[in-house]
Design an enzyme around this catalytic site. Structure first.
Site, mmCIF file in Angstrom:
data_model
loop_
_atom_site.group_PDB
_atom_site.id
_atom_site.type_symbol
_atom_site.label_atom_id
_atom_site.label_comp_id
_atom_site.label_asym_id
_atom_site.label_seq_id
_atom_site.Cartn_x
_atom_site.Cartn_y
_atom_site.Cartn_z
ATOM 1 N N SER A 117 0.824 -1.206 0.000
ATOM 2 C CA SER A 117 0.000 0.000 0.000
ATOM 3 C C SER A 117 0.858 1.255 0.000
ATOM 4 C CB SER A 117 -0.897 0.022 1.243
ATOM 5 O OG SER A 117 -1.550 1.265 1.392
ATOM 6 N N TYR A 141 -2.179 0.363 9.977
ATOM 7 C CA TYR A 141 -2.321 -0.290 8.676
ATOM 8 C C TYR A 141 -1.075 -0.077 7.824
ATOM 9 C CZ TYR A 141 -3.693 -1.033 3.837
ATOM 10 O OH TYR A 141 -3.724 -1.448 2.525
ATOM 11 N N LYS A 145 1.805 -2.928 6.622
ATOM 12 C CA LYS A 145 2.176 -3.228 5.241
ATOM 13 C C LYS A 145 3.687 -3.115 5.043
ATOM 14 C CE LYS A 145 -1.618 -4.360 3.147
ATOM 15 N NZ LYS A 145 -1.767 -5.692 2.504
#
Length: 325
Positions: A117, A141, A145
């Site tokens: 991402s 998040y 990643k």
């Protein structure tokens, strides 16, 4: 040989699975259906309802199928919500990735394409993000990643894993009317839901230093994204060298105002979006260069903004064909 797609019943994962099917490449899916949809996967594709945290299930899949590699898409993908659920995010995205890599190592599966991402960059201080732009994730998040990329790197050193990670921003559109974005947090579904409910879509801030005052972002069509995953998988399987990471970017971006105009034009619903205050932490512009991916993965923006809107709208209406007043 087949490729296992984790999270293959989700919006992005299902498009990747369809790309593999269309190319004639055997594919297998595992998904716990926490956000995916069973009917996104065609009956011809072997499907396992379960979590990537279940190492036993992953090893059974590897034993039952001759796996060439894994496209690892499964994960908890809500950056904003991850701030409130950090432990859940790390369990799904970090522990889950470690579980996949462990099962791969035990089964002798040596290729992986990782769905990463652009959240790994945080709020970059450059108008055009490249793979060398400093990483500064601002949510669990984004951190998870980046850690996933590190796990692939370290496993490559340890056991010779062939890998690449694809970083991208906002994925929109649809490659088939039975595949749609059902996320409660993404722009297109939010706007479409508002229009179908008779509400007015909202823009957060129109005073940014951009041509029309609204935020500029990278929006890419999900089918273009899926094709890049397919090319990456085939190149790894062929033993060809790839970069450890690639940005899948447009190079120029689209503003939220332009998206609203395109949605009104394509849907035929005339509306003037409401204007709210800026959201804290929203940078004016984040756009990525896709030059490396163009060189190595045949990455191209094959769809216009109107294509993105029209395909997403058709899929959304097919999923919820409510009549407009």
């Amino acid at each position: 040989m087949a490729w296992l797609v984790t999270g293959g019943a989700g919006y992005i994962g299902s498009h990747i699975v369809r790309a593999f099917e269309t190319s004639g490449t055997d594919v297998v899916v595992i998904d716990d259906l926490s956000s995916g949809h069973r009917d996104f996967v065609t009956p011809d594709v072997p499907f396992y309802d379960g979590s990537i945290l279940d190492g036993g299930l992953l090893r059974r899949i590897a034993a039952e199928h001759d796996l060439a590699g894994v496209v690892h898409v499964a994960g908890y993908k809500y950056a904003g919500v991850s701030v409130k659920r950090p432990l859940h995010t790390y369990e799904q995205n970090v522990t889950g990735t470690a579980s996949v890599l462990s099962a791969m190592a035990d089964a002798g599966v040596g290729n992986i394409v990782f769905s990463s991402s652009a959240a790994v960059y945080g709020t970059p201080d450059t108008d055009l993000v490249t793979e060398q732009t400093p990483k500064s994730p601002e949510s669990p998040y984004g951190e998870s990643k980046l850690i996933g990329e590190w796990l692939l790197r370290d496993q490559s050193v340890a056991v010779g894993l062939a890998h690449t990670s694809l970083r991208y921003f906002n994925v929109v559109g649809s490659g088939a009317e039975d595949l749609y974005d059902s996320s409660p947090h993404n722009l297109f579904p939010l706007v479409f839901d508002a229009l179908l409910d008779g509400r007015t879509p909202r823009i957060n801030g129109t005073d940014y230093p951009t041509p029309d005052g609204t935020c500029v972002r990278d929006y890419i069509h999900v089918s273009d994204l899926a094709d890049a995953h397919l090319v990456a998988a085939h190149r790894l399987e062929a033993g060809e060298a790839l970069e450890p990471v690639y940005n899948l970017g447009s190079g120029d971006g689209v503003s939220v105002g332009q998206i609203m105009t395109a949605i009104a034009r394509v849907t035929g619903i005339d509306f003037e979006p409401e204007v709210g205050p800026r959201r804290a932490g929203d940078p004016a512009r984040i756009v990525a260069s896709g030059e490396l991916a163009t060189r190595d993965l045949d990455w191209r923006m094959r769809h216009t903004l109107d294509d993105m809107v029209a395909s997403a709208w058709a899929a959304r209406q097919a999923a919820d064909p409510r009549e407009r007043e």
